[in-house]
Design a protein around this motif. Structure first.
Motif, PDB file in Angstrom:
ATOM      1  N   TYR A 121       1.159  -1.431  -0.218  1.00  9.83           N
ATOM      2  CA  TYR A 121       0.012   0.014  -0.214  1.00  9.83           C
ATOM      3  C   TYR A 121       0.802   0.874   0.216  1.00  9.83           C
ATOM      4  O   TYR A 121       1.806   1.519   0.180  1.00  9.83           O
ATOM      5  N   GLY A 122       0.093   2.396  -0.756  1.00  6.93           N
ATOM      6  CA  GLY A 122       0.811   3.039  -0.251  1.00  6.93           C
ATOM      7  C   GLY A 122       0.382   4.926  -1.435  1.00  6.93           C
ATOM      8  O   GLY A 122      -1.239   4.590  -1.260  1.00  6.93           O
ATOM      9  N   GLY A 123       1.067   6.044  -1.474  1.00  6.10           N
ATOM     10  CA  GLY A 123       0.244   6.881  -1.731  1.00  6.10           C
ATOM     11  C   GLY A 123       1.453   7.949  -3.249  1.00  6.10           C
ATOM     12  O   GLY A 123       2.442   7.751  -3.074  1.00  6.10           O
ATOM     13  N   ARG A 124       0.670   8.943  -3.675  1.00  4.80           N
ATOM     14  CA  ARG A 124       1.145   9.093  -4.589  1.00  4.80           C
ATOM     15  C   ARG A 124       0.767  10.715  -4.603  1.00  4.80           C
ATOM     16  O   ARG A 124       0.115  10.249  -4.467  1.00  4.80           O
ATOM     17  N   ALA A 125       1.198  11.524  -5.520  1.00  3.69           N
ATOM     18  CA  ALA A 125       0.852  12.658  -5.467  1.00  3.69           C
ATOM     19  C   ALA A 125       1.565  13.229  -6.982  1.00  3.69           C
ATOM     20  O   ALA A 125       2.476  12.758  -7.449  1.00  3.69           O
ATOM     21  N   GLY A 126       0.813  14.022  -8.160  1.00  2.00           N
ATOM     22  CA  GLY A 126       1.140  14.052  -9.823  1.00  2.00           C
ATOM     23  C   GLY A 126       0.490  14.670 -10.086  1.00  2.00           C
ATOM     24  O   GLY A 126      -0.755  15.680  -9.634  1.00  2.00           O
ATOM     25  N   ILE A 127       0.343  15.288 -11.308  1.00  2.00           N
ATOM     26  CA  ILE A 127      -0.520  15.447 -12.263  1.00  2.00           C
ATOM     27  C   ILE A 127      -1.239  15.312 -13.606  1.00  2.00           C
ATOM     28  O   ILE A 127      -0.710  13.966 -13.777  1.00  2.00           O
ATOM     29  N   ALA A 128      -2.508  15.271 -13.915  1.00  2.00           N
ATOM     30  CA  ALA A 128      -2.900  14.505 -14.930  1.00  2.00           C
ATOM     31  C   ALA A 128      -3.063  15.821 -15.923  1.00  2.00           C
ATOM     32  O   ALA A 128      -4.042  16.727 -15.516  1.00  2.00           O
ATOM     33  N   ILE A 129      -2.755  15.558 -16.937  1.00  2.00           N
ATOM     34  CA  ILE A 129      -2.893  16.660 -18.570  1.00  2.00           C
ATOM     35  C   ILE A 129      -3.970  15.536 -19.350  1.00  2.00           C
ATOM     36  O   ILE A 129      -3.428  14.847 -20.710  1.00  2.00           O
ATOM     37  N   GLY A 178      -1.492  13.703 -20.305  1.00  2.00           N
ATOM     38  CA  GLY A 178      -0.941  11.838 -20.075  1.00  2.00           C
ATOM     39  C   GLY A 178      -0.819  12.318 -18.136  1.00  2.00           C
ATOM     40  O   GLY A 178      -1.279  13.282 -17.737  1.00  2.00           O
ATOM     41  N   GLU A 179      -0.117  11.836 -17.890  1.00  2.00           N
ATOM     42  CA  GLU A 179       0.101  11.582 -16.156  1.00  2.00           C
ATOM     43  C   GLU A 179       1.437  11.076 -15.394  1.00  2.00           C
ATOM     44  O   GLU A 179       1.898  10.617 -16.534  1.00  2.00           O
ATOM     45  N   ALA A 180       1.352  12.485 -14.303  1.00  2.00           N
ATOM     46  CA  ALA A 180       2.694  11.682 -13.940  1.00  2.00           C
ATOM     47  C   ALA A 180       2.395  11.747 -12.489  1.00  2.00           C
ATOM     48  O   ALA A 180       2.163  12.925 -12.098  1.00  2.00           O
ATOM     49  N   ALA A 181       3.277  10.424 -11.714  1.00  2.00           N
ATOM     50  CA  ALA A 181       2.749  10.960  -9.812  1.00  2.00           C
ATOM     51  C   ALA A 181       4.080   9.761 -10.210  1.00  2.00           C
ATOM     52  O   ALA A 181       4.845   8.883  -9.849  1.00  2.00           O
ATOM     53  N   VAL A 182       4.624  10.478  -8.755  1.00  2.00           N
ATOM     54  CA  VAL A 182       5.352   9.976  -7.474  1.00  2.00           C
ATOM     55  C   VAL A 182       5.262   9.958  -6.137  1.00  2.00           C
ATOM     56  O   VAL A 182       4.221  10.782  -5.893  1.00  2.00           O
ATOM     57  N   GLY A 183       4.984   9.092  -5.142  1.00  2.00           N
ATOM     58  CA  GLY A 183       5.181   8.980  -3.867  1.00  2.00           C
ATOM     59  C   GLY A 183       5.529   7.812  -3.465  1.00  2.00           C
ATOM     60  O   GLY A 183       7.060   7.450  -3.803  1.00  2.00           O
ATOM     61  N   VAL A 184       5.286   7.049  -2.274  1.00  2.00           N
ATOM     62  CA  VAL A 184       6.115   6.016  -1.946  1.00  2.00           C
ATOM     63  C   VAL A 184       5.110   4.745  -1.552  1.00  2.00           C
ATOM     64  O   VAL A 184       3.921   5.420  -1.788  1.00  2.00           O
ATOM     65  N   TYR A 185       5.780   3.139  -1.625  1.00  2.00           N
ATOM     66  CA  TYR A 185       4.933   2.221  -1.391  1.00  2.00           C
ATOM     67  C   TYR A 185       5.704   1.397  -0.114  1.00  2.00           C
ATOM     68  O   TYR A 185       6.638   1.720   0.532  1.00  2.00           O
ATOM     69  N   ARG A 186       4.589   1.001   0.183  1.00  2.00           N
ATOM     70  CA  ARG A 186       5.019   0.197   1.779  1.00  2.00           C
ATOM     71  C   ARG A 186       4.611  -1.889   1.259  1.00  2.00           C
ATOM     72  O   ARG A 186       3.516  -1.623   0.963  1.00  2.00           O
ATOM     73  N   PHE A 187       5.455  -2.158   1.449  1.00  2.00           N
ATOM     74  CA  PHE A 187       5.482  -3.311   1.433  1.00  2.00           C
ATOM     75  C   PHE A 187       5.540  -4.711   2.507  1.00  2.00           C
ATOM     76  O   PHE A 187       6.429  -3.928   3.785  1.00  2.00           O
ATOM     77  N   ASP A 188       4.429  -5.048   2.853  1.00  2.00           N
ATOM     78  CA  ASP A 188       4.501  -5.411   4.128  1.00  2.00           C
ATOM     79  C   ASP A 188       4.096  -7.101   4.294  1.00  2.00           C
ATOM     80  O   ASP A 188       2.515  -7.604   3.603  1.00  2.00           O
ATOM     81  N   PRO A 189       5.305  -8.103   4.037  1.00  2.00           N
ATOM     82  CA  PRO A 189       4.918  -8.929   4.078  1.00  2.00           C
ATOM     83  C   PRO A 189       4.381 -10.180   5.094  1.00  2.00           C
ATOM     84  O   PRO A 189       4.337  -9.973   5.958  1.00  2.00           O
ATOM     85  N   ARG A 190       3.516 -11.376   5.174  1.00  2.00           N
ATOM     86  CA  ARG A 190       2.778 -11.769   5.817  1.00  2.00           C
ATOM     87  C   ARG A 190       4.015 -12.731   6.668  1.00  2.00           C
ATOM     88  O   ARG A 190       3.846 -13.059   7.599  1.00  2.00           O
ATOM     89  N   ASP A 191       5.255 -12.592   5.769  1.00  2.00           N
ATOM     90  CA  ASP A 191       5.980 -14.252   6.170  1.00  2.00           C
ATOM     91  C   ASP A 191       6.770 -12.854   7.004  1.00  2.00           C
ATOM     92  O   ASP A 191       7.688 -12.430   6.682  1.00  2.00           O
ATOM     93  N   SER A 192       6.402 -13.292   8.913  1.00  2.00           N
ATOM     94  CA  SER A 192       7.778 -12.585   9.729  1.00  2.00           C
ATOM     95  C   SER A 192       9.233 -12.708   8.988  1.00  2.00           C
ATOM     96  O   SER A 192      10.274 -11.889  10.393  1.00  2.00           O
ATOM     97  N   ARG A 193      10.378 -13.570   8.658  1.00  2.00           N
ATOM     98  CA  ARG A 193      11.510 -13.261   8.176  1.00  2.00           C
ATOM     99  C   ARG A 193      11.167 -13.020   7.323  1.00  2.00           C
ATOM    100  O   ARG A 193      13.031 -12.958   7.133  1.00  2.00           O
ATOM    101  N   ILE A 194      10.955 -12.304   6.319  1.00  5.37           N
ATOM    102  CA  ILE A 194      10.844 -11.402   5.200  1.00  5.37           C
ATOM    103  C   ILE A 194      11.152  -9.779   5.960  1.00  5.37           C
ATOM    104  O   ILE A 194       9.583  -9.499   6.725  1.00  5.37           O
ATOM    105  N   ALA A 195      11.533  -9.022   5.658  1.00  6.68           N
ATOM    106  CA  ALA A 195      11.871  -7.390   6.477  1.00  6.68           C
ATOM    107  C   ALA A 195      10.998  -6.459   5.751  1.00  6.68           C
ATOM    108  O   ALA A 195      10.507  -6.797   4.284  1.00  6.68           O
ATOM    109  N   PRO A 196       9.874  -6.058   6.014  1.00  2.81           N
ATOM    110  CA  PRO A 196       8.957  -5.130   5.325  1.00  2.81           C
ATOM    111  C   PRO A 196      10.114  -4.043   4.662  1.00  2.81           C
ATOM    112  O   PRO A 196      10.937  -3.632   5.313  1.00  2.81           O
TER     113      PRO A 196
END
Length: 412
Positions: free
Chosen positions: A252-260, A268-286
């Motif tokens: 999940y995550g969010g972005r901000a951008g413009i749409a023409i 067209g469109e362009a957007a930038v932001g962040v995503y958060r990777f949240d694995p189910r397995d505790s051995r994998i680092a989010p």
């Protein structure tokens, strides 16, 4: 067979692909994109048949292609010629506020020497758009596709003893857009279902659901600024065995951008932001990383278009020992109508696949080119070429590959 598509539509498509495994979405396919030209005197344009209140377009392409490295191998490359045949039929109907689209297309591949690479694929899509007012649009779409995976995919099959990897994909989405005088919003929900044809690939079967919400602010008659949030859930069908990583996850995550859109010289469109990777397995680092989507077209003249498409985000991975994977992909293209019956394209491609949990990183560089000569409104000839090179921290993953072809295109 080429169609004019707005940059906004291309960006919306990329939003959908961003939640999918990019190997399934054919991000490695270096074929030229749909034309962005709005040339007023273009000769090779369809003249659909009328069927009651609907129109029907029928066409296809037949290509003879040489491939210098059909298995995308680092050593012992095998080359071959192949024939590709891709027929299609498309129906469009618009009545009042409702527009309906349906399309069926095939993908037939025949190799001259290595017939184990022969394959048959295809796709069926259907969509509906309801526009109850000038400010509102509701859309729904569904598709079924039998995909033939490209050998040059990251994590793709390079074993000559096994034919190309194939899978069935079901996709569906529903969206609602409201655009007021100053404020607008968009909601979109999607679901995907992937099932591979061979038992050896059963660990790749997965289901994916996603949602996106966007709030738009009209800053000019042709431009919206927007912020959006997105989320997706990836569930693999196969239950992990003892000691194996559970690869189910949420992103999940969010972005901000413009749409023409509608745009003029730039759309067209362009957007930038962040995503958060949240694995189910505790051995994998989010992880929290940059997220980006770009789909822009710059047309300084009616017969010239410069396109930039890009994606940065988390994608599915199947490699043993790998915790997660991030892809960065960009394509810069130039399209030019040289004469009313002669069109040229040139594209540069860059893709980086970063595998977390290991030191493995792969980078793919590519160049594409095409010349299309229209004999008349219904028939065109094309010459195309693609060169790609992968540099990897794993020596056995490197390859060089050249593909050149001649193609006959027809449509009605």
């Amino acid at each position: 067979m080429h169609r004019t598509v707005s940059g906004g539509a291309a960006a919306v498509l990329m939003l959908g692909l961003g939640a999918l495994p990019l190997s399934v979405a054919r991000a490695q396919d270096l074929q030229s994109p749909t034309t962005a030209l709005d040339a007023p005197e273009a000769l090779f344009v369809p003249t659909p048949l009328t069927l009651g209140s609907a129109t029907v377009e029928i066409g296809g392409a037949a290509r003879l292609e040489y491939d210098s490295n059909i298995y995308a191998q680092a050593f012992g490359e095998k080359d071959d010629f192949r024939l590709l045949f891709r027929p299609y039929a498309e129906l469009n109907r618009k009545g009042g506020a409702v527009a309906i689209n349906a399309r069926a297309e095939g993908d037939f591949r025949k190799y001259f020497r290595y017939d184990s690479e022969d394959a048959i694929g295809g796709k069926v899509t259907a969509g509906l758009n309801w526009t109850p007012s000038a400010s509102d649009r509701l859309g729904a779409a569904a598709s079924w596709q039998h995909i033939i995976e490209d050998r040059g995919e990251p994590e793709g099959n390079t074993l000559p003893s096994i034919g190309p990897r194939e899978l069935n994909a079901l996709d569906g989405d529903i969206s609602y857009i409201h655009q007021g005088a100053h404020i607008g919003f968009m909601l979109r929900a999607s679901a995907s279902h992937f099932r591979y044809s061979k038992a050896i690939d059963a660990n790749r079967d997965l289901d994916n659901v996603g949602a996106l919400a966007r709030v738009m602010l009209r800053v000019s008659p042709l431009m919206n600024g927007f912020v959006e949030g997105f989320a997706s859930r990836r569930d693999f069908r196969q239950t992990p065995q003892a000691g194996e990583l559970n690869r189910d996850s949420r992103t999940y995550g969010g972005r901000a951008g413009i749409a023409i859109d509608p745009g003029g010289t730039l759309r067209g469109e362009a957007a930038v932001g962040v995503y958060r990777f949240d694995p189910r397995d505790s051995r994998i680092a989010p992880r929290t990383r940059m997220s980006a989507e770009i789909g822009l077209t710059y047309a300084p003249r009616p017969r010239t278009a410069i396109t930039l498409d890009g994606f940065v985000g988390n994608v599915a991975t199947y490699r043993a020992g790998v915790q997660s994977r991030e892809d960065m992909r960009f394509r810069l293209g130039v399209q030019q109508e040289i004469r009313h019956n002669l069109r040229g394209e040139l594209g540069l491609v860059y893709r980086r696949s970063k595998y977390f949990g290991t030191s493995l990183t792969e980078k793919i560089y590519g160049i594409t080119g095409e010349l299309e000569y229209a004999l008349n409104r219904r028939v065109a000839l094309a010459a195309n070429a693609r060169w790609s090179k992968r540099d990897s921290t794993g020596a056995l993953d490197d390859y060089d590959r050249t593909r050149v072809g001649l193609e006959l295109r027809v449509h009605y």
